[in-house]
Design a protein around this motif. Structure first.
Motif, short mmCIF file in Angstrom:
data_model
loop_
_atom_site.label_atom_id
_atom_site.label_comp_id
_atom_site.label_asym_id
_atom_site.label_seq_id
_atom_site.Cartn_x
_atom_site.Cartn_y
_atom_site.Cartn_z
N GLY A 1 -37.60 -12.45 -13.99
CA GLY A 1 -36.28 -11.95 -14.37
C GLY A 1 -36.03 -10.51 -13.98
O GLY A 1 -34.97 -9.95 -14.28
N ILE B 1 -28.84 -5.46 -12.66
CA ILE B 1 -30.16 -5.99 -12.28
C ILE B 1 -30.89 -5.00 -11.38
O ILE B 1 -32.06 -4.70 -11.59
N TYR C 1 -24.29 -8.48 -12.58
CA TYR C 1 -23.67 -9.78 -12.78
C TYR C 1 -22.81 -9.73 -14.02
O TYR C 1 -23.14 -9.05 -14.99
N GLY D 1 -35.59 -9.24 -11.02
CA GLY D 1 -34.63 -9.07 -9.92
C GLY D 1 -35.24 -9.26 -8.53
O GLY D 1 -34.62 -8.87 -7.54
N LYS D 2 -36.41 -9.89 -8.46
CA LYS D 2 -37.07 -10.10 -7.16
C LYS D 2 -36.24 -11.01 -6.26
O LYS D 2 -36.02 -10.72 -5.09
N SER D 3 -35.79 -12.13 -6.83
CA SER D 3 -34.99 -13.06 -6.01
C SER D 3 -33.66 -12.43 -5.64
O SER D 3 -33.15 -12.64 -4.53
N THR D 4 -33.10 -11.66 -6.56
CA THR D 4 -31.84 -10.95 -6.28
C THR D 4 -32.03 -10.04 -5.06
O THR D 4 -31.22 -10.06 -4.13
N1 LIG Z 1 -25.82 -15.32 -9.93
C1 LIG Z 1 -26.19 -14.79 -11.08
N2 LIG Z 1 -25.33 -14.62 -12.11
C2 LIG Z 1 -25.71 -14.06 -13.28
N3 LIG Z 1 -26.97 -13.63 -13.52
C3 LIG Z 1 -27.88 -13.78 -12.55
C4 LIG Z 1 -27.55 -14.36 -11.28
N4 LIG Z 1 -28.67 -14.36 -10.51
C5 LIG Z 1 -29.64 -13.81 -11.27
N5 LIG Z 1 -29.17 -13.46 -12.48
C6 LIG Z 1 -29.95 -12.78 -13.54
O1 LIG Z 1 -30.52 -11.62 -12.97
C7 LIG Z 1 -31.83 -11.40 -13.46
C8 LIG Z 1 -32.79 -11.30 -12.32
O2 LIG Z 1 -32.90 -12.57 -11.73
P1 LIG Z 1 -33.87 -12.86 -10.49
O3 LIG Z 1 -33.53 -11.96 -9.38
O4 LIG Z 1 -33.77 -14.33 -10.22
O5 LIG Z 1 -35.30 -12.47 -11.10
P2 LIG Z 1 -36.78 -12.84 -10.59
O6 LIG Z 1 -36.66 -13.50 -9.26
O7 LIG Z 1 -37.51 -11.52 -10.56
O8 LIG Z 1 -37.36 -13.73 -11.63
C9 LIG Z 1 -32.10 -12.53 -14.43
O9 LIG Z 1 -31.84 -12.06 -15.73
C10 LIG Z 1 -31.13 -13.59 -14.02
O10 LIG Z 1 -30.79 -14.39 -15.11
#
Ligand SMILES: Nc1ncnc2c1ncn2[C@@H]1O[C@H](COP(=O)(O)OP(=O)(O)O)[C@@H](O)[C@H]1O
Ligand SMILES: [Mg+2]
Length: 235
Positions: A49, A28, A19, A51-54
């Motif tokens: 944070g 990530i 990102y 990257g699970k949701s990613t």
């Molecule tokens: N669309 C985005 N733009 C910028 N940073 C993002 C975006 N989506 C997630 N992040 C960042 O990527 C990292 C991983 O996020 P995420 O996948 O939500 O983690 P988890 O679900 O494991 O808590 C975090 O640091 C988050 O802030």
């Protein structure tokens, strides 16, 4: 599980997600490989944070990776158009979220019937099909209630019924038990695993809860941008 990728639902090769730009760029996921097979049950764990949701959003065809190759059901979806991605999502994938994401003004029945509004073919009425799904998740008595009139566990069951109404190949759930107490959490995981056994729906579930993760055949940790899979046979 086998190493034959022809039975694979997802094949990820060298997938990275970054990102931001330049100095602010943050990596990530780094060059990850993953194969998920039809009928797999897979828990995704890892720190907040990590990257699970990613990862789940990439699997859900909601987010395009920065690089790498993603195959879904035998098709290369890396370069597919947004319309094609939306079509495959709508036909094949059911999503479940921590905060349920139900529409507050609609009854349970109408929330569940909603995805069918985007579909053409109708052999049965959307409300009849929604009723059938609500019965299957144990909510036959609550079909006319709005979300505010249901408990957290019941709301998540409505969301599961809504995910199931399109007969998905795959259910992706992002911390589905994050807002529930332990007993409700266990019941929801039980329900999801039951769907896997009954309908062979492939399940990928993000969870913080180690005891819940242990109920899944595969457990994958996202750590430092990499995937670490622990098998049941590991010491
Ligand atoms: N669309 C985005 N733009 C910028 N940073 C993002 C975006 N989506 C997630 N992040 C960042 O990527 C990292 C991983 O996020 P995420 O996948 O939500 O983690 P988890 O679900 O494991 O808590 C975090 O640091 C988050 O802030
Ligand atoms: Mg998350």
């Amino acid at each position: 599980m086998s190493s034959d990728t022809s039975a694979a639902l997802f094949v990820l090769r060298g997938i990275s997600q970054r990102y931001g730009e330049g100095k602010n760029a943050a990596g990530i996921l780094h060059n990850i490989d993953l194969t998920l097979y039809r009928g797999d049950t897979c828990a995704i764990v890892g720190a907040s944070g990590s990257g699970k949701s990613t990862l789940l959003n990439i699997l859900g065809l909601l987010e395009r990776p920065s690089s790498g190759e993603l195959r879904f059901a035998g098709r290369d979806v890396t370069t597919a158009s947004p319309n094609m991605l939306a079509h495959w999502r709508n036909r094949s994938i059911g999503f479940i979220f921590q905060s349920f994401n139900l529409l507050p003004r609609l009854s349970a029945l109408d929330n569940v019937a909603l995805p069918l509004a985007y579909r053409q073919q109708r052999r049965k009425s959307p409300r009849d099909l929604a009723m059938q799904q609500l019965r299957a998740v144990g909510l036959a008595d609550c079909v006319h209630r709005r979300p505010a009139e249901l408990s957290g566990g019941q709301r998540q069951r409505v969301a599961i019924a809504r995910a199931l109404i399109g007969e998905p190949t795959l259910i992706l759930a992002d911390e589905p038990t994050g807002n529930l107490d332990q007993q409700c959490a266990n019941e929801i995981i039980e329900l999801l695993l039951g769907l896997n056994i009954e309908h062979r729906v492939t399940l990928v579930v993000v969870t913080h809860d180690v005891s819940l993760a242990k109920r899944f055949a595969r457990r994958i940790e996202v750590i430092n941008g990499q995937l670490l899979e622990r098998s049941d046979h590991a010491v």
